[in-house]
Enzyme design. Structure first.
Site, PDB file in Angstrom:
ATOM      1  N   CYS A  52      61.076  29.747  64.024  1.00  0.00           N
ATOM      2  CA  CYS A  52      60.402  31.027  64.308  1.00  0.00           C
ATOM      3  C   CYS A  52      60.685  32.124  63.292  1.00  0.00           C
ATOM      4  O   CYS A  52      59.801  32.538  62.566  1.00  0.00           O
ATOM      5  CB  CYS A  52      60.772  31.486  65.708  1.00  0.00           C
ATOM      6  SG  CYS A  52      60.177  30.353  66.967  1.00  0.00           S
TER       7      CYS A  52
HETATM    8  N1  LIG Z   1      60.831  25.349  68.686  1.00  0.00           N
HETATM    9  C1  LIG Z   1      60.720  26.528  69.275  1.00  0.00           C
HETATM   10  O1  LIG Z   1      61.715  27.074  69.769  1.00  0.00           O
HETATM   11  C2  LIG Z   1      59.376  27.245  69.374  1.00  0.00           C
HETATM   12  C3  LIG Z   1      59.277  28.337  70.255  1.00  0.00           C
HETATM   13  C4  LIG Z   1      58.058  28.981  70.385  1.00  0.00           C
HETATM   14  C5  LIG Z   1      56.955  28.569  69.627  1.00  0.00           C
HETATM   15  N2  LIG Z   1      57.076  27.521  68.759  1.00  0.00           N
HETATM   16  C6  LIG Z   1      55.878  27.129  68.023  1.00  0.00           C
HETATM   17  O2  LIG Z   1      55.310  25.971  68.620  1.00  0.00           O
HETATM   18  C7  LIG Z   1      54.727  25.132  67.616  1.00  0.00           C
HETATM   19  C8  LIG Z   1      55.367  23.758  67.688  1.00  0.00           C
HETATM   20  O3  LIG Z   1      56.758  23.900  67.402  1.00  0.00           O
HETATM   21  P1  LIG Z   1      57.830  22.781  67.738  1.00  0.00           P
HETATM   22  O4  LIG Z   1      59.158  23.426  67.535  1.00  0.00           O
HETATM   23  O5  LIG Z   1      57.508  22.136  69.038  1.00  0.00           O
HETATM   24  O6  LIG Z   1      57.539  21.752  66.545  1.00  0.00           O
HETATM   25  P2  LIG Z   1      58.101  20.235  66.420  1.00  0.00           P
HETATM   26  O7  LIG Z   1      58.111  19.946  64.972  1.00  0.00           O
HETATM   27  O8  LIG Z   1      59.341  20.088  67.230  1.00  0.00           O
HETATM   28  O9  LIG Z   1      56.971  19.367  67.127  1.00  0.00           O
HETATM   29  C9  LIG Z   1      55.679  19.301  66.668  1.00  0.00           C
HETATM   30  C10 LIG Z   1      55.204  17.873  66.805  1.00  0.00           C
HETATM   31  O10 LIG Z   1      53.806  17.840  66.498  1.00  0.00           O
HETATM   32  C11 LIG Z   1      53.541  16.579  65.888  1.00  0.00           C
HETATM   33  N3  LIG Z   1      52.245  16.667  65.212  1.00  0.00           N
HETATM   34  C12 LIG Z   1      51.937  17.257  64.037  1.00  0.00           C
HETATM   35  N4  LIG Z   1      50.620  17.166  63.800  1.00  0.00           N
HETATM   36  C13 LIG Z   1      50.072  16.495  64.828  1.00  0.00           C
HETATM   37  C14 LIG Z   1      48.759  16.096  65.163  1.00  0.00           C
HETATM   38  N5  LIG Z   1      47.725  16.410  64.377  1.00  0.00           N
HETATM   39  N6  LIG Z   1      48.566  15.398  66.296  1.00  0.00           N
HETATM   40  C15 LIG Z   1      49.619  15.099  67.092  1.00  0.00           C
HETATM   41  N7  LIG Z   1      50.884  15.462  66.848  1.00  0.00           N
HETATM   42  C16 LIG Z   1      51.105  16.158  65.727  1.00  0.00           C
HETATM   43  C17 LIG Z   1      54.728  16.330  64.998  1.00  0.00           C
HETATM   44  O11 LIG Z   1      54.871  14.958  64.709  1.00  0.00           O
HETATM   45  C18 LIG Z   1      55.889  16.887  65.866  1.00  0.00           C
HETATM   46  O12 LIG Z   1      56.508  15.871  66.633  1.00  0.00           O
HETATM   47  C19 LIG Z   1      54.953  25.849  66.294  1.00  0.00           C
HETATM   48  O13 LIG Z   1      53.835  26.631  65.993  1.00  0.00           O
HETATM   49  C20 LIG Z   1      56.138  26.758  66.592  1.00  0.00           C
HETATM   50  O14 LIG Z   1      56.136  27.901  65.787  1.00  0.00           O
HETATM   51  C21 LIG Z   1      58.272  26.835  68.639  1.00  0.00           C
END
Ligand SMILES: NC(=O)c1ccc[n+]([C@@H]2O[C@H](COP(=O)([O-])OP(=O)(O)OC[C@H]3O[C@@H](n4cnc5c(N)ncnc54)[C@H](O)[C@@H]3O)[C@@H](O)[C@H]2O)c1
Length: 428
Positions: free
Chosen positions: A270
């Site tokens: 983030c």
């Molecule tokens: N981690 C946090 O604490 C958090 C908190 C709030 C918001 N976010 C936001 O949420 C979003 C996801 O973050 P995250 O931490 O879960 O990421 P992450 O990397 O843990 O998970 C994302 C997953 O999406 C998969 N992926 C990528 N492209 C894909 C596709 N086309 N089809 C299917 N799967 C696909 C990846 O393989 C990965 O496993 C980001 O925009 C992030 O900024 C994250």
């Protein structure tokens, strides 16, 4: 009322695209609330792990994942065709920066895939953090193009930012209010109705732009305030003033002050990234610099180098150089009690010390080997390891660390988290 409580309710089919820190907890919660859930991720190894009941996300313990799988209503898959026939789909894929610019390719790919499986009356919700305008200007047109349907007229579309705070036992997915939006009144009703089944409280806003900005406002607020205390910490040290005492004292003010503490920099998905989505959008659309974000980036990115310079000073006071010294680093993840090492400031600290010729040992039982920088050695936290180091740097304060052992045994400790005290301890 949930399907779990009332089996006569229709079992809605939910697709969650992306099974990471955001997507997996959402999928498991929805299974618990009676949905049939397809957890789709392109990462085959991650899907196999989930299928085995071996959770890749700390906030979802294996027994909770196992219970979700045992219902028979949770299908973890890497096959895009399993996404067909959904009533609701949520996109929770990464939104990184590429060469300083937003990389929306993951959202584009996810929207295209969902568009190919979109049926009239279904709802698509974007959860990935992104700049205001993405839902309507990017996701909507791709969904329309791939499906031949029209957003609003044929399907519902909205945005709901995720506020998950990995490792936070107090504020969970369920009890953290969820901001919801839709491109029109019917979309908002559909999006809010969906989350009302999953969380205690939803907070509607008037359009996806406000919802997208809400998330960036929250993260930019943290980013800027952390930069403020980081800069103050550097000045305070130079002036011989104890910043931590001042922060504690200021925190007794019951109004108008919020506590932030200094550290080795910001990490995770983030803070180092999201504010740049906002500044990019401001610059592209208005041609202006978002000065607060740029300044905060500058200060926070400097912190790992500042930690190394403080350590160098401390060794210098003992007539030691960094080169050839054994330095023990505690914590490689970006925050306590998680294994998430993305953008972690501990990594540049470790890399710089390796470059300077130190023998760098790192303790972090939460973090996978693949996140350990080249040239460092993974060790356990033992008396021998601590005693063998010229200095210990506490970068993350994991609960598993025996800090009494560290203070008792170390020659010198640089504590960036203000979690230990003693005659041999220096704070940031
Ligand atoms: N981690 C946090 O604490 C958090 C908190 C709030 C918001 N976010 C936001 O949420 C979003 C996801 O973050 P995250 O931490 O879960 O990421 P992450 O990397 O843990 O998970 C994302 C997953 O999406 C998969 N992926 C990528 N492209 C894909 C596709 N086309 N089809 C299917 N799967 C696909 C990846 O393989 C990965 O496993 C980001 O925009 C992030 O900024 C994250």
């Amino acid at each position: 009322m949930t399907n779990a409580e009332d089996p006569t309710l229709p079992a809605q089919r939910l697709v969650v695209v992306g099974q990471g820190y955001v997507g997996l907890p959402l999928a498991v919660r929805a299974v618990e609330q009676g949905f049939t859930v397809v957890g789709f991720d392109l990462d085959v190894a991650r899907i196999e792990r989930i299928r085995r009941g071996d959770s890749p996300v700390e906030d979802i313990p294996n027994d909770r994942l196992g219970a979700a799988l045992a219902t028979g209503r949770f299908i973890a898959t890497a096959d895009p065709d399993d996404c067909s026939g959904f009533d609701v789909a949520v996109i929770s894929v990464p939104t990184p920066l590429r060469e300083g610019m937003p990389d929306l390719s993951f959202i584009e790919a996810a929207a295209r895939n969902l568009g190919e499986h979109l049926k009239p009356g279904a709802t698509v919700i974007l959860e990935s953090t992104t700049y205001p305008g993405t839902t309507q200007e990017l996701a909507g047109p791709i969904l329309e193009d791939a499906s031949g349907l029209v957003a609003g007229a044929d399907f519902h579309l909205g945005y709901s930012p995720e506020r998950i705070d990995p490792g936070n036992p107090t504020w969970t997915f369920e009890n953290t209010p969820k901001v919801v939006s839709g491109i029109d009144a019917a979309s908002l009703t559909a999006v809010q109705g969906f989350y009302d089944r999953l969380v205690d409280r939803t907070v509607p806003v008037s359009s996806p732009m406000e919802a997208e900005l809400t998330k960036l406002l929250e993260n930019t607020f943290r980013h800027v305030n952390i930069a403020l205390v980081n800069e103050l910490a550097m000045f305070s040290h130079a002036l011989g003033i104890n910043i931590w005492e001042a922060i504690d004292a200021a925190s007794t003010k019951p109004f108008g002050f919020m506590r932030f503490t200094p550290g080795p920099g910001v990490g995770g998905h983030c803070l180092p990234i999201d504010p740049s989505y906002l500044s990019w959008r401001v610059r592209r659309t208005l041609g202006e610099a978002f000065r607060f974000v740029e300044l905060a980036n500058d200060v926070n990115e400097h912190m790992p180098a500042y930690v190394v310079s403080r350590l160098t000073e401390s060794l210098n006071d003992r007539s030691l150089s960094v080169r050839g010294q054994r330095i023990l680093l505690l914590g490689l993840s970006y925050k306590r009690n998680t294994g998430d090492a993305r953008e972690s400031p501990s990594q540049p600290v470790a890399r710089r010390l390796v470059e300077l010729g130190a023998d760098v040992l790192v303790v972090d039982p939460h973090v996978d080997d693949r996140f350990f920088p080249a040239g460092v050695t993974r060790v356990d936290l033992t008396e021998d390891t601590v005693a063998s180091a010229a200095a210990v740097v506490v970068l993350v304060n994991h609960d598993v660390f025996d800090l009494d052992l560290v203070v008792r045994t170390a020659t010198c400790v640089l504590d960036t988290q203000h979690c230990v005290n003693g005659p041999n301890v220096e704070h940031l």
